[in-house]
Design a protein around this motif. Structure first.
Motif, PDB file in Angstrom:
ATOM      1  N   UNK A  62       0.824  -1.215   0.000  1.00  0.00           N
ATOM      2  CA  UNK A  62       0.000   0.000   0.000  1.00  0.00           C
ATOM      3  C   UNK A  62       0.858   1.266   0.000  1.00  0.00           C
ATOM      4  N   UNK A  63       2.011   1.188   0.623  1.00  0.00           N
ATOM      5  CA  UNK A  63       2.905   2.351   0.667  1.00  0.00           C
ATOM      6  C   UNK A  63       3.307   2.761  -0.746  1.00  0.00           C
ATOM      7  N   UNK A  64       3.578   1.797  -1.603  1.00  0.00           N
ATOM      8  CA  UNK A  64       3.929   2.118  -2.991  1.00  0.00           C
ATOM      9  C   UNK A  64       2.756   2.788  -3.706  1.00  0.00           C
ATOM     10  N   UNK A  65       1.535   2.359  -3.389  1.00  0.00           N
ATOM     11  CA  UNK A  65       0.352   2.993  -3.976  1.00  0.00           C
ATOM     12  C   UNK A  65       0.254   4.456  -3.584  1.00  0.00           C
ATOM     13  N   UNK A  66       0.478   4.751  -2.299  1.00  0.00           N
ATOM     14  CA  UNK A  66       0.443   6.145  -1.842  1.00  0.00           C
ATOM     15  C   UNK A  66       1.533   6.967  -2.512  1.00  0.00           C
ATOM     16  N   UNK A  67       2.718   6.390  -2.658  1.00  0.00           N
ATOM     17  CA  UNK A  67       3.811   7.109  -3.313  1.00  0.00           C
ATOM     18  C   UNK A  67       3.516   7.343  -4.793  1.00  0.00           C
TER      19      UNK A  67
END
Length: 167
Positions: A62-67
């Protein structure tokens, strides 16, 4: 025709370089090693370590999605206050999910005999770079909002402006 949050005649792609650099810095900090269980361990805790697990990274991705959202917002933020606001949301989203991943990593380390087990862990550069990137992303996103409002890109119904149907 322009969108409500975009000034007529402003370019569709209006990159905010500061936001883009901050997003890339946060990504680098997330991917770089944070810490290891001990000096003898080859495996380091990091976003890259979780993403490259053989069964996938699961919710840590999910962190990659936010980035990715932050990067997209950076591409439009100089021309759209809404995009700049999306950058703030993405910065906070990245902060929350990356914090959860780092906290879960500390939980995996487990109980240690030292009085201060965190101080005994071999730390690497990832966490400071991640913190700097997220702080810069939040700051540059807020700056882009202020800049957009100062240049009248807040849209016709932005606070402080009369509604669009009134002159």
């Amino acid at each position: 025709m322009s969108s409500p949050a975009q000034k007529p005649g402003s370019p569709l792609l209006a990159v905010d370089g500061g936001m883009l650099v901050a997003t890339l810095l946060a990504l680098a900090g997330y991917l770089l090693p944070w810490f290891r269980k001990g000096d003898g361990y080859a495996w380091s805790f990091s976003g890259w370590a979780y993403a490259s697990l053989s069964d996938g990274g699961g919710w840590t991705l999910l962190t990659f999605g936010w980035l990715l959202v932050a990067g997209g917002a950076a591409l439009l933020a100089r021309g759209s206050t809404a995009a700049a606001m999306t950058g703030v949301v993405a910065a906070v989203g990245t902060l929350v999910t990356s914090l959860a991943v780092v906290a879960a990593s500390f939980a995996v380390v487990g109980e240690q005999t030292a009085l201060n087990p965190v101080a005994q862990l071999p730390f690497d550069v990832g966490l400071p770079v991640l913190a700097a990137g997220l702080g810069l992303l939040l700051a540059t996103s807020c700056r882009a909002i202020v800049r957009g409002e100062a240049h009248g890109r807040g849209g016709p119904d932005a606070p402080g402006r009369p509604p669009a149907n009134m002159s």
